[in-house]
Scaffold this active site. Structure first.
Site, PDB file in Angstrom:
ATOM      1  N   ILE A  23      11.441   4.189  -1.628  1.00 50.30           N
ATOM      2  CA  ILE A  23      10.607   3.661  -0.547  1.00 50.30           C
ATOM      3  C   ILE A  23       9.179   3.484  -1.047  1.00 50.30           C
ATOM      4  O   ILE A  23       8.748   4.162  -1.981  1.00 50.30           O
ATOM      5  CB  ILE A  23      10.661   4.593   0.698  1.00 50.30           C
ATOM      6  CG1 ILE A  23      10.093   3.885   1.938  1.00 50.30           C
ATOM      7  CG2 ILE A  23       9.982   5.934   0.423  1.00 50.30           C
ATOM      8  CD1 ILE A  23      10.411   4.605   3.248  1.00 50.30           C
ATOM      9  N   CYS A  24       8.455   2.548  -0.426  1.00 53.21           N
ATOM     10  CA  CYS A  24       7.027   2.343  -0.696  1.00 53.21           C
ATOM     11  C   CYS A  24       6.360   2.000   0.631  1.00 53.21           C
ATOM     12  O   CYS A  24       6.833   2.411   1.684  1.00 53.21           O
ATOM     13  CB  CYS A  24       6.811   1.259  -1.757  1.00 53.21           C
ATOM     14  SG  CYS A  24       7.285  -0.398  -1.222  1.00 53.21           S
ATOM     15  N   LEU A  25       5.286   1.245   0.595  1.00 51.26           N
ATOM     16  CA  LEU A  25       4.597   0.899   1.840  1.00 51.26           C
ATOM     17  C   LEU A  25       5.362  -0.146   2.644  1.00 51.26           C
ATOM     18  O   LEU A  25       5.613   0.025   3.827  1.00 51.26           O
ATOM     19  CB  LEU A  25       3.172   0.417   1.554  1.00 51.26           C
ATOM     20  CG  LEU A  25       2.346   0.056   2.791  1.00 51.26           C
ATOM     21  CD1 LEU A  25       2.144   1.275   3.684  1.00 51.26           C
ATOM     22  CD2 LEU A  25       1.009  -0.544   2.386  1.00 51.26           C
ATOM     23  N   GLY A  31       8.082  -2.362   0.946  1.00 50.82           N
ATOM     24  CA  GLY A  31       9.362  -2.733   0.342  1.00 50.82           C
ATOM     25  C   GLY A  31       9.258  -3.480  -0.969  1.00 50.82           C
ATOM     26  O   GLY A  31      10.247  -3.631  -1.671  1.00 50.82           O
ATOM     27  N   MET A  89       7.296   2.326   4.461  1.00 48.56           N
ATOM     28  CA  MET A  89       6.632   3.226   5.410  1.00 48.56           C
ATOM     29  C   MET A  89       6.031   2.477   6.594  1.00 48.56           C
ATOM     30  O   MET A  89       5.842   3.056   7.654  1.00 48.56           O
ATOM     31  CB  MET A  89       5.560   4.059   4.698  1.00 48.56           C
ATOM     32  CG  MET A  89       6.128   5.074   3.713  1.00 48.56           C
ATOM     33  SD  MET A  89       7.264   6.283   4.454  1.00 48.56           S
ATOM     34  CE  MET A  89       6.142   7.212   5.515  1.00 48.56           C
TER      35      MET A  89
END
Length: 99
Positions: free
Chosen positions: A62-64, A66, A90
């Site tokens: 996961i990141c901010l 995608g 996120m």
């Protein structure tokens, strides 16, 4: 490579809190709020820290939003991991966050 939504990730975490989840945002972003089970391995450090990940277990990334997680997932898949990218990151996460 597999993809899942943040809602699907939340359901998976409720069923199995031991899943291998990495957050590839930078350290300061991670410190601002992250999923409790997520280990921070910034994308900028991923190639040097891949050995910290267990290749025998599925890996969720996961990141901010995608994008970085998609890049990380492509790299990890080429390295032999069974990897799932979390679409929306996120920004789409509606569950609890830890600071």
């Amino acid at each position: 490579m597999n993809n899942m939504t943040t809602n699907e990730l939340e359901q998976t975490l409720q069923q199995d809190e031991t899943i291998q989840l990495i957050d590839v945002r930078e350290t300061d972003e991670y410190a601002g709020g992250h999923i409790k089970q997520a280990k921070n391995v910034p994308l900028s450090e991923l190639t040097e820290r891949t050995n910290e990940l267990d290749p025998s277990r599925p890996l969720h990334v996961i990141c901010l939003s995608g994008g970085r997680s998609m890049n990380a997932a492509m790299y990890l898949e080429q390295a032999g991991f069974d990897v799932t990218n979390v679409d929306g990151g996120m920004m789409s996460w509606e569950g609890n966050v830890t600071r």
